[in-house]
Scaffold this motif. Structure first.
Motif, short mmCIF file in Angstrom:
data_model
loop_
_atom_site.label_atom_id
_atom_site.label_comp_id
_atom_site.label_asym_id
_atom_site.label_seq_id
_atom_site.Cartn_x
_atom_site.Cartn_y
_atom_site.Cartn_z
N ASP A 222 0.07 13.53 -6.59
CA ASP A 222 0.10 13.08 -5.20
C ASP A 222 -0.31 11.61 -5.06
O ASP A 222 -0.49 11.12 -3.96
N ASN A 223 -0.49 10.93 -6.18
CA ASN A 223 -1.06 9.60 -6.19
C ASN A 223 -0.07 8.59 -6.75
O ASN A 223 0.56 8.86 -7.78
N ASP B 106 -12.42 19.91 -5.44
CA ASP B 106 -13.35 18.86 -5.00
C ASP B 106 -14.76 19.23 -5.44
O ASP B 106 -15.03 20.38 -5.83
N VAL C 34 -7.85 13.29 -5.41
CA VAL C 34 -6.42 13.23 -5.12
C VAL C 34 -5.73 13.41 -6.46
O VAL C 34 -5.94 12.63 -7.39
N TYR D 144 -5.64 17.66 3.51
CA TYR D 144 -5.38 17.02 2.21
C TYR D 144 -4.05 16.26 2.19
O TYR D 144 -4.00 15.13 1.70
N ARG E 231 -8.95 5.73 2.16
CA ARG E 231 -9.60 7.01 1.88
C ARG E 231 -11.11 6.95 1.99
O ARG E 231 -11.76 7.95 2.25
N ALA F 131 -4.08 12.35 1.17
CA ALA F 131 -3.43 11.88 -0.06
C ALA F 131 -2.45 10.73 0.20
O ALA F 131 -2.19 9.93 -0.70
N ASP G 286 -5.45 11.31 -11.48
CA ASP G 286 -6.43 11.80 -10.52
C ASP G 286 -7.38 10.66 -10.14
O ASP G 286 -7.82 9.89 -11.02
N ASN H 91 -13.87 13.83 -3.15
CA ASN H 91 -12.51 14.31 -2.96
C ASN H 91 -11.62 13.84 -4.10
O ASN H 91 -11.60 12.65 -4.42
N GLU I 129 -6.16 3.89 -1.39
CA GLU I 129 -7.51 4.16 -1.90
C GLU I 129 -8.57 3.56 -0.99
O GLU I 129 -9.62 4.17 -0.76
#
Length: 142
Positions: free
Chosen positions: A19-20, A90, A15, A69, A80, A73, A25, A13, A77
């Motif tokens: 969005d992080n 993905d 992210v 999602y 997740r 998000a 990414d 996946n 971490e």
């Protein structure tokens, strides 16, 4: 359980950086068992050309570990690693895979996907079929 759901897949996946909190990414890996997986050679049309190529489909039974999602998000971490989601971009690998996508060479998403082909694909289609009366599942294709 559906007798066709006998494969193990690994879902990577992504992210997106926007969005992080890290603004880059990041990738999280989850191995899923009792899934359906199919890879066939088929006709691919992009509106301008027609060519032959691999067409992938995976179906994953409904799971409490699945999050949409936008919810996935928002997790840290570490959190997740206990869940999975599906989003365009993905990566799905046939079988259990322990490699990590780090974003730096030689472990960028593109390099990883190239190494794993033809047993891996980038998700280009997703549907949540958990509202069905029976055979509730998530479907991804690429």
């Amino acid at each position: 359980m559906n007798p066709n759901y006998l494969h193990t897949i690994t879902v990577y996946n992504r992210v997106r950086g926007q969005d992080n909190p890290s603004k880059k990414d990041t990738w999280t890996r989850m191995v899923l068992t009792d899934c359906f997986y199919k890879n066939v050679i088929g006709k691919i049309e992009d509106g301008k050309t027609v060519r032959m190529g691999n067409v992938y489909t995976a179906r994953i039974p409904e799971s409490e570990k699945y999050l949409p999602y936008h919810e996935f998000a928002k997790l840290t971490e570490e959190e997740r690693t206990m869940y999975f989601t599906f989003n365009l971009g993905d990566i799905v690998v046939h079988g259990a895979c322990q490699e990590k996508i780090t974003g730096t060479s030689p472990n960028t998403a593109a390099e990883f996907l190239e190494r794993m082909k033809p047993d891996a694909f980038k998700v280009t289609a997703f549907s949540d079929n958990t509202s069905h009366i029976c055979a509730k599942h998530y479907r991804v294709g690429g």
